[in-house]
Motif scaffolding. Sequence first.
Motif, PDB file in Angstrom:
ATOM      1  N   VAL A   1       0.886  -1.276   0.044  1.00 40.23           N
ATOM      2  CA  VAL A   1       0.073  -0.130   0.134  1.00 40.23           C
ATOM      3  C   VAL A   1       0.946   1.128   0.026  1.00 40.23           C
ATOM      4  CG1 VAL A   1      -0.184  -0.020   2.627  1.00 40.23           C
ATOM      5  CG2 VAL A   1      -1.907   1.177   1.123  1.00 40.23           C
ATOM      6  N   TRP A   2       0.526   2.292  -0.712  1.00 42.00           N
ATOM      7  CA  TRP A   2       1.154   3.612  -0.533  1.00 42.00           C
ATOM      8  C   TRP A   2       0.073   4.614  -0.830  1.00 42.00           C
ATOM      9  CZ3 TRP A   2       1.182   0.346  -4.706  1.00 42.00           C
ATOM     10  CH2 TRP A   2       0.840   0.903  -5.933  1.00 42.00           C
ATOM     11  N   GLN A   3       0.379   5.718  -0.145  1.00 43.06           N
ATOM     12  CA  GLN A   3      -0.809   6.726  -0.071  1.00 43.06           C
ATOM     13  C   GLN A   3       0.176   8.228   0.081  1.00 43.06           C
ATOM     14  OE1 GLN A   3      -2.777   5.620   3.755  1.00 43.06           O
ATOM     15  NE2 GLN A   3      -2.437   7.953   3.946  1.00 43.06           N
ATOM     16  N   ALA A   4      -0.877   9.203  -0.352  1.00 42.20           N
ATOM     17  CA  ALA A   4      -0.279  10.578  -0.080  1.00 42.20           C
ATOM     18  C   ALA A   4      -0.918  11.005   1.486  1.00 42.20           C
ATOM     19  CB  ALA A   4      -1.115  11.798  -0.876  1.00 42.20           C
TER      20      ALA A   4
ATOM     21  N   ASP B   1      11.491   8.892   5.362  1.00 45.86           N
ATOM     22  CA  ASP B   1      11.719   7.825   4.204  1.00 45.86           C
ATOM     23  C   ASP B   1      10.795   6.729   4.152  1.00 45.86           C
ATOM     24  OD1 ASP B   1      12.888   7.022   1.826  1.00 45.86           O
ATOM     25  OD2 ASP B   1      13.954   5.403   2.810  1.00 45.86           O
ATOM     26  N   MET B   2       9.815   6.479   3.289  1.00 48.23           N
ATOM     27  CA  MET B   2       9.005   5.153   3.182  1.00 48.23           C
ATOM     28  C   MET B   2       7.716   5.557   4.165  1.00 48.23           C
ATOM     29  SD  MET B   2       9.587   2.775   1.068  1.00 48.23           S
ATOM     30  CE  MET B   2      11.026   2.276  -0.104  1.00 48.23           C
ATOM     31  N   ASN B   3       7.490   6.795   4.548  1.00 46.69           N
ATOM     32  CA  ASN B   3       6.232   7.181   5.471  1.00 46.69           C
ATOM     33  C   ASN B   3       5.021   6.734   4.484  1.00 46.69           C
ATOM     34  OD1 ASN B   3       5.035   8.285   7.658  1.00 46.69           O
ATOM     35  ND2 ASN B   3       4.596  10.023   6.539  1.00 46.69           N
ATOM     36  N   LEU B   4       3.910   6.298   5.116  1.00 47.01           N
ATOM     37  CA  LEU B   4       2.722   5.927   4.296  1.00 47.01           C
ATOM     38  C   LEU B   4       3.210   5.039   3.270  1.00 47.01           C
ATOM     39  CD1 LEU B   4       1.151   9.598   4.646  1.00 47.01           C
ATOM     40  CD2 LEU B   4       0.828   7.601   5.884  1.00 47.01           C
ATOM     41  N   ARG B   5       3.987   4.093   3.482  1.00 46.89           N
ATOM     42  CA  ARG B   5       4.197   3.128   2.486  1.00 46.89           C
ATOM     43  C   ARG B   5       4.440   1.595   3.293  1.00 46.89           C
ATOM     44  NH1 ARG B   5       5.697   4.970  -2.613  1.00 46.89           N
ATOM     45  NH2 ARG B   5       6.263   6.956  -2.820  1.00 46.89           N
ATOM     46  N   GLY B   6       3.856   0.575   3.069  1.00 48.16           N
ATOM     47  CA  GLY B   6       4.144  -0.715   3.538  1.00 48.16           C
ATOM     48  C   GLY B   6       3.652  -1.932   2.968  1.00 48.16           C
ATOM     49  N   ARG B   7       4.182  -3.044   3.293  1.00 46.24           N
ATOM     50  CA  ARG B   7       3.764  -4.219   2.548  1.00 46.24           C
ATOM     51  C   ARG B   7       3.351  -5.165   3.938  1.00 46.24           C
ATOM     52  NH1 ARG B   7       8.358  -6.531  -0.755  1.00 46.24           N
ATOM     53  NH2 ARG B   7       9.649  -5.391   0.712  1.00 46.24           N
ATOM     54  N   PHE B   8       1.868  -5.824   3.586  1.00 46.02           N
ATOM     55  CA  PHE B   8       1.389  -6.603   4.794  1.00 46.02           C
ATOM     56  C   PHE B   8       1.124  -8.071   4.066  1.00 46.02           C
ATOM     57  CE2 PHE B   8       0.746  -2.295   5.837  1.00 46.02           C
ATOM     58  CZ  PHE B   8       0.798  -2.473   7.307  1.00 46.02           C
ATOM     59  N   ARG B   9       1.245  -8.821   4.703  1.00 46.05           N
ATOM     60  CA  ARG B   9       1.134 -10.327   4.551  1.00 46.05           C
ATOM     61  C   ARG B   9      -0.441 -10.919   5.064  1.00 46.05           C
ATOM     62  NH1 ARG B   9       4.655 -13.561   1.680  1.00 46.05           N
ATOM     63  NH2 ARG B   9       6.566 -12.146   2.351  1.00 46.05           N
ATOM     64  N   THR B  10      -1.171 -11.755   4.179  1.00 44.34           N
ATOM     65  CA  THR B  10      -2.549 -11.824   4.480  1.00 44.34           C
ATOM     66  C   THR B  10      -2.412 -13.158   5.406  1.00 44.34           C
ATOM     67  OG1 THR B  10      -2.752 -13.277   2.350  1.00 44.34           O
ATOM     68  CG2 THR B  10      -3.674 -10.944   2.697  1.00 44.34           C
TER      69      THR B  10
ATOM     70  N   PRO C   1      -2.175  13.444   4.707  1.00 44.83           N
ATOM     71  CA  PRO C   1      -3.412  14.264   4.818  1.00 44.83           C
ATOM     72  C   PRO C   1      -3.331  15.821   4.462  1.00 44.83           C
ATOM     73  CG  PRO C   1      -2.887  13.259   7.044  1.00 44.83           C
ATOM     74  CD  PRO C   1      -1.854  12.975   6.190  1.00 44.83           C
ATOM     75  N   VAL C   2      -1.841  16.051   4.047  1.00 45.59           N
ATOM     76  CA  VAL C   2      -1.792  17.208   3.332  1.00 45.59           C
ATOM     77  C   VAL C   2      -1.734  17.084   1.638  1.00 45.59           C
ATOM     78  CG1 VAL C   2      -1.014  18.769   5.255  1.00 45.59           C
ATOM     79  CG2 VAL C   2       0.528  17.515   3.741  1.00 45.59           C
ATOM     80  N   GLY C   3      -1.776  15.834   1.287  1.00 45.96           N
ATOM     81  CA  GLY C   3      -1.743  15.441   0.058  1.00 45.96           C
ATOM     82  C   GLY C   3      -0.396  15.327  -0.676  1.00 45.96           C
ATOM     83  N   LEU C   4       0.403  14.907   0.014  1.00 48.91           N
ATOM     84  CA  LEU C   4       1.953  14.663  -0.452  1.00 48.91           C
ATOM     85  C   LEU C   4       2.436  13.563  -0.179  1.00 48.91           C
ATOM     86  CD1 LEU C   4       3.575  18.181   0.565  1.00 48.91           C
ATOM     87  CD2 LEU C   4       3.085  17.522  -1.749  1.00 48.91           C
ATOM     88  N   TYR C   5       3.508  12.857  -1.235  1.00 50.39           N
ATOM     89  CA  TYR C   5       3.747  11.503  -1.024  1.00 50.39           C
ATOM     90  C   TYR C   5       5.111  11.898  -0.260  1.00 50.39           C
ATOM     91  CZ  TYR C   5       0.320   9.196  -3.749  1.00 50.39           C
ATOM     92  OH  TYR C   5      -0.788   8.800  -4.198  1.00 50.39           O
ATOM     93  N   GLU C   6       5.640  10.940   0.315  1.00 54.54           N
ATOM     94  CA  GLU C   6       6.877  11.121   1.105  1.00 54.54           C
ATOM     95  C   GLU C   6       7.969  11.622   0.526  1.00 54.54           C
ATOM     96  OE1 GLU C   6       9.757   8.895   1.143  1.00 54.54           O
ATOM     97  OE2 GLU C   6       8.601   7.440  -0.333  1.00 54.54           O
ATOM     98  N   ASN C   7       8.131  11.204  -0.785  1.00 55.70           N
ATOM     99  CA  ASN C   7       9.378  11.639  -1.866  1.00 55.70           C
ATOM    100  C   ASN C   7       9.315  12.910  -2.133  1.00 55.70           C
ATOM    101  OD1 ASN C   7       7.070   9.866  -2.987  1.00 55.70           O
ATOM    102  ND2 ASN C   7       7.932  11.079  -4.675  1.00 55.70           N
ATOM    103  N   GLN C   8       8.051  13.506  -1.934  1.00 54.05           N
ATOM    104  CA  GLN C   8       7.481  14.875  -2.339  1.00 54.05           C
ATOM    105  C   GLN C   8       7.882  15.896  -1.078  1.00 54.05           C
ATOM    106  OE1 GLN C   8       3.606  14.187  -3.618  1.00 54.05           O
ATOM    107  NE2 GLN C   8       4.011  15.043  -5.559  1.00 54.05           N
ATOM    108  N   ASP C   9       8.016  15.332  -0.061  1.00 51.66           N
ATOM    109  CA  ASP C   9       7.647  16.156   1.357  1.00 51.66           C
ATOM    110  C   ASP C   9       8.983  15.781   2.134  1.00 51.66           C
ATOM    111  OD1 ASP C   9       6.864  17.458   3.429  1.00 51.66           O
ATOM    112  OD2 ASP C   9       5.070  16.203   3.765  1.00 51.66           O
ATOM    113  N   PRO C  10       9.926  16.840   2.448  1.00 51.31           N
ATOM    114  CA  PRO C  10      10.962  16.767   3.389  1.00 51.31           C
ATOM    115  C   PRO C  10      10.479  16.528   4.771  1.00 51.31           C
ATOM    116  CG  PRO C  10      10.934  18.835   2.282  1.00 51.31           C
ATOM    117  CD  PRO C  10       9.788  18.428   1.971  1.00 51.31           C
ATOM    118  N   ALA C  11       9.054  16.940   5.040  1.00 49.96           N
ATOM    119  CA  ALA C  11       8.824  16.622   6.489  1.00 49.96           C
ATOM    120  C   ALA C  11       8.520  15.093   6.860  1.00 49.96           C
ATOM    121  CB  ALA C  11       7.662  17.755   6.657  1.00 49.96           C
ATOM    122  N   GLN C  12       8.213  14.369   5.773  1.00 52.09           N
ATOM    123  CA  GLN C  12       7.878  12.824   6.187  1.00 52.09           C
ATOM    124  C   GLN C  12       9.261  12.054   6.034  1.00 52.09           C
ATOM    125  OE1 GLN C  12       4.676  11.473   3.978  1.00 52.09           O
ATOM    126  NE2 GLN C  12       4.101  13.544   3.302  1.00 52.09           N
TER     127      GLN C  12
END
Length: 288
Positions: A150-153, A168-177, A155-166
């Motif tokens: 999963v990856w997402q922007a 690395d890899m914030n709001l990204r992750g992989r989960f196993r069922t 709450p201010v609409g920025l992906y971590e790679n666009q935003d120095p305040a976040q």
Amino acid sequence: MNIVTSPDSVLPLALRAMERTPNPRLRELIASLTRHLHTFVQETRLTEEEFEQALEFIVAIGQATGDKKNEVVLAADILGVSTLVALQNNQDPEGESPSALLGPFWRANAPMCDRGDTIARSGTPGTPLTVSGTVRDPQGRPLADAVVDVWQASPVGLYENQDPAQEDMNLRGRFRTDVEGRFHFRTVRPAGYPVPTDGPCGVLPRAQQRHPNRPAHLHFMVSKPGHKVLVSQVFADDDENLESDPTFGVTRRLIGRFELQPDGRSATLAYDFQLEPGEMKFPRPPIP
Ligand SMILES: [Fe+2]
């Protein structure tokens, strides 16, 4: 003599020159592309100046592509081509396609997480959101050990790679069922965001009087060996831009119910995925 005699004589000559291409699919693709390009130039009576501008645009989107963004992917997205390719290649026998365009922000190798973990690594403020679902095969049987990336922007609409305040890899992750095909994780509600307009692609929405704002969504890539990789997006059902996504990614099936909880401050999203049998082939990441 096979030489050019008029504007109309160029296309047949060009097609003939390509006829010996040994790879039949390459022959078909390039011949068709050439036919469409020639038709486009003739139909629009493309001028020399316009041709120059078009070539400059293609050079510019390549040059603007780098570690932080991919303007070539963005160009395909805002022309609707990425959505068309995604839908055309992922037909659901029951009707609507479960897939959506990859977009320019997927990164491979997001951290592997435990079920229930949060992907808000930077302590990102926002409405807490719990996402849960089940991955099944076409017969409805749960698929254990499927990976939900999963990856997402933010709450201010920025992906971590666009935003120095976040981080690395914030709001990204992989989960196993789990054995029952279930996954769940915690995050914060994503906001809608404008597709980048500071690069060469920004020219188009401005000239076309289109707003650049995508409705809020989460990206998913669901995989398991022996199954086709599913690339999808789930959109917030309360977003005002559902009907005017600049990348045309929203279908009825991809609208998820973001339910506000009785506490009035947190939300849940339940969404299930289905994987078709096939080869597990991952797309090339648009950014590293
Ligand atoms: Fe996105």
